[in-house]
Design a protein around this motif. Structure first.
Motif, mmCIF file in Angstrom:
data_model
loop_
_atom_site.group_PDB
_atom_site.id
_atom_site.type_symbol
_atom_site.label_atom_id
_atom_site.label_comp_id
_atom_site.label_asym_id
_atom_site.label_seq_id
_atom_site.Cartn_x
_atom_site.Cartn_y
_atom_site.Cartn_z
ATOM 1 N N ASN A 165 1.052 -1.354 0.000
ATOM 2 C CA ASN A 165 0.073 0.061 -0.043
ATOM 3 C C ASN A 165 0.854 1.297 0.009
ATOM 4 O O ASN A 165 0.620 2.231 -0.862
ATOM 5 N N VAL A 166 1.676 1.177 0.819
ATOM 6 C CA VAL A 166 2.587 2.387 1.224
ATOM 7 C C VAL A 166 3.941 2.283 0.999
ATOM 8 O O VAL A 166 4.829 1.784 2.052
ATOM 9 N N PRO A 167 4.699 1.907 -0.175
ATOM 10 C CA PRO A 167 6.077 1.680 -0.354
ATOM 11 C C PRO A 167 6.891 2.466 0.224
ATOM 12 O O PRO A 167 6.946 3.496 -0.118
ATOM 13 N N PRO A 168 7.954 2.122 1.411
ATOM 14 C CA PRO A 168 8.718 2.865 1.961
ATOM 15 C C PRO A 168 9.850 3.399 1.101
ATOM 16 O O PRO A 168 10.519 4.543 1.462
ATOM 17 N N HIS A 169 10.464 2.914 -0.063
ATOM 18 C CA HIS A 169 11.599 3.115 -0.732
ATOM 19 C C HIS A 169 11.083 3.664 -2.248
ATOM 20 O O HIS A 169 12.229 3.888 -3.163
ATOM 21 N N ARG A 170 10.130 4.084 -2.362
ATOM 22 C CA ARG A 170 9.896 4.550 -3.891
ATOM 23 C C ARG A 170 8.826 5.506 -3.909
ATOM 24 O O ARG A 170 8.097 5.433 -2.944
ATOM 25 N N PRO A 171 8.592 6.187 -5.066
ATOM 26 C CA PRO A 171 7.272 7.072 -5.084
ATOM 27 C C PRO A 171 6.005 6.336 -4.865
ATOM 28 O O PRO A 171 5.910 5.106 -5.214
ATOM 29 N N GLN A 172 4.978 6.907 -4.396
ATOM 30 C CA GLN A 172 3.673 6.568 -4.226
ATOM 31 C C GLN A 172 3.003 6.284 -5.488
ATOM 32 O O GLN A 172 3.263 6.892 -6.618
ATOM 33 N N PRO A 173 2.285 5.004 -5.583
ATOM 34 C CA PRO A 173 1.671 4.756 -6.716
ATOM 35 C C PRO A 173 0.626 5.345 -7.342
ATOM 36 O O PRO A 173 0.191 6.253 -6.593
ATOM 37 N N GLU A 174 0.619 5.720 -8.794
ATOM 38 C CA GLU A 174 -0.224 6.337 -9.446
ATOM 39 C C GLU A 174 -1.726 5.992 -9.250
ATOM 40 O O GLU A 174 -2.596 6.565 -9.158
ATOM 41 N N ALA A 175 -1.856 4.532 -9.379
ATOM 42 C CA ALA A 175 -3.168 3.839 -9.327
ATOM 43 C C ALA A 175 -3.528 3.546 -7.894
ATOM 44 O O ALA A 175 -2.570 3.459 -7.068
ATOM 45 N N ASP A 208 -4.302 -9.536 -0.007
ATOM 46 C CA ASP A 208 -4.408 -8.040 -0.078
ATOM 47 C C ASP A 208 -4.289 -7.624 1.457
ATOM 48 O O ASP A 208 -4.477 -6.228 1.537
ATOM 49 N N ARG A 209 -3.697 -8.195 2.216
ATOM 50 C CA ARG A 209 -3.450 -7.628 3.649
ATOM 51 C C ARG A 209 -2.585 -6.446 3.548
ATOM 52 O O ARG A 209 -2.968 -5.479 4.407
ATOM 53 N N GLU A 210 -1.640 -6.103 2.703
ATOM 54 C CA GLU A 210 -0.979 -4.917 2.977
ATOM 55 C C GLU A 210 -1.551 -3.725 2.561
ATOM 56 O O GLU A 210 -1.192 -2.590 2.838
ATOM 57 N N LEU A 211 -2.650 -4.025 1.628
ATOM 58 C CA LEU A 211 -3.357 -2.950 1.170
ATOM 59 C C LEU A 211 -4.335 -2.309 2.180
ATOM 60 O O LEU A 211 -4.830 -1.201 2.098
ATOM 61 N N GLN A 212 -4.464 -3.041 3.186
ATOM 62 C CA GLN A 212 -5.322 -2.640 4.542
ATOM 63 C C GLN A 212 -4.473 -1.710 5.492
ATOM 64 O O GLN A 212 -5.078 -1.243 6.403
ATOM 65 N N ARG A 213 -3.142 -1.662 5.117
ATOM 66 C CA ARG A 213 -2.464 -0.896 6.124
ATOM 67 C C ARG A 213 -2.260 0.617 5.769
ATOM 68 O O ARG A 213 -2.087 0.770 4.640
ATOM 69 N N THR A 245 8.931 -5.257 4.415
ATOM 70 C CA THR A 245 9.005 -6.805 4.056
ATOM 71 C C THR A 245 9.042 -7.539 5.273
ATOM 72 O O THR A 245 8.270 -8.538 5.579
ATOM 73 N N VAL A 246 10.005 -6.743 6.568
ATOM 74 C CA VAL A 246 10.134 -7.874 7.600
ATOM 75 C C VAL A 246 8.902 -8.097 8.207
ATOM 76 O O VAL A 246 8.804 -9.150 8.807
ATOM 77 N N ASP A 247 8.049 -6.994 8.406
ATOM 78 C CA ASP A 247 6.817 -7.082 9.136
ATOM 79 C C ASP A 247 6.011 -8.115 8.521
ATOM 80 O O ASP A 247 5.353 -9.055 9.168
ATOM 81 N N THR A 248 5.958 -8.157 7.155
ATOM 82 C CA THR A 248 5.164 -9.073 6.665
ATOM 83 C C THR A 248 5.576 -10.615 6.754
ATOM 84 O O THR A 248 4.758 -11.479 7.064
ATOM 85 N N VAL A 249 6.894 -10.810 6.297
ATOM 86 C CA VAL A 249 7.272 -12.103 6.507
ATOM 87 C C VAL A 249 7.298 -12.694 7.945
ATOM 88 O O VAL A 249 7.064 -13.981 8.090
ATOM 89 N N GLU A 250 7.499 -11.724 9.061
ATOM 90 C CA GLU A 250 7.359 -12.200 10.385
ATOM 91 C C GLU A 250 5.896 -12.647 10.717
ATOM 92 O O GLU A 250 5.626 -13.683 11.320
ATOM 93 N N ALA A 251 5.075 -12.110 9.998
ATOM 94 C CA ALA A 251 3.571 -12.285 10.361
ATOM 95 C C ALA A 251 3.145 -13.706 9.570
ATOM 96 O O ALA A 251 2.669 -14.677 10.038
#
Length: 215
Positions: free
Chosen positions: A42-52, A75-80, A86-92
């Motif tokens: 949803n909110v990538p930390p290392h790049r510009p925000q998505p256009e779509a 789609d779990r990350e889209l809810q954040r 990535t580390v939060d996701t793989v730990e989950a």
């Protein structure tokens, strides 16, 4: 009963295209994956925000993978609302799947080269294997000798390790080099140029119907 490797594939997918899909299909065939879970962030930390928007990127993934049994969508990350590390996701995922289940996270060679700049990068490998697809124009060796040594220490000796060990290995796949990027696709669409050969037809149809990537 033996556990087999489960794999996830994260990214912005703005939009999803053949450069995402075909290398992952190749790595799945190469190492024996039966399912790859696509996980848009949803909110990538290392790049510009998505256009779509999140919902539009999710919808484009859904139409791109419809009828392809290899892929499913998470789609779990889209809810954040916060950045998707990535580390939060793989730990989950590790907590959900249990300590013994082999887990893989698919990244491109470009991401591997910058991997040690990722948030808590060392903890990622304690949760999963890294499955690396090749990318045109990116070196197959790390930026310096220390990082190259780190890579060689973690390289999988053979494919069987990916299916028997729960985490900790890096596999460099021999995948097709497709000179396709979401950035180039967006630029072409901004200029009104065709992109039919770069992404699945249902994705192109969705982009046209919803007026995405226009300037």
């Amino acid at each position: 009963m033996a556990k087999t490797l489960k794999a996830w594939y994260g990214g912005t997918f703005d939009p999803i295209h053949y450069g995402h899909i075909k290398p992952v299909e190749a790595i799945a065939q190469q190492i024996g994956l039966t399912k790859v879970v696509i996980m848009p962030n949803n909110v990538p930390p290392h790049r510009p925000q998505p256009e779509a928007s999140s919902s539009q990127r999710k919808a484009m993934i859904e139409v791109a993978i419809q009828g392809n049994p290899l892929f499913e969508l998470d789609d779990r990350e889209l809810q954040r609302a916060k950045p998707s590390f990535t580390v939060d996701t793989v730990e989950a995922l590790r907590k959900e799947q249990g300590g013994a289940q082999p887990l893989g996270f698919i990244i491109g060679q470009d991401s591997l080269l910058s991997f040690q700049s990722w948030h808590r990068y060392a903890d990622i490998l304690t949760c999963c294997h890294l499955l690396v697809t090749r990318r045109p124009g990116y070196s197959l060796t790390m930026p310096d000798t220390q990082q190259q040594r780190w890579l060689e220490q973690h390289l999988a000796a053979d494919i069987a390790e990916l299916h028997t060990l729960p985490a900790g290995k890096i596999f460099l796949a021999d995948t097709p080099l497709l000179p396709v990027s979401a950035t180039a696709i967006r630029q072409r669409l901004h200029q009104g140029q065709p992109c039919d050969d770069l992404l699945p037809a249902p994705v192109m149809d969705y982009i046209i119907r919803h007026g995405l990537y226009r300037r």
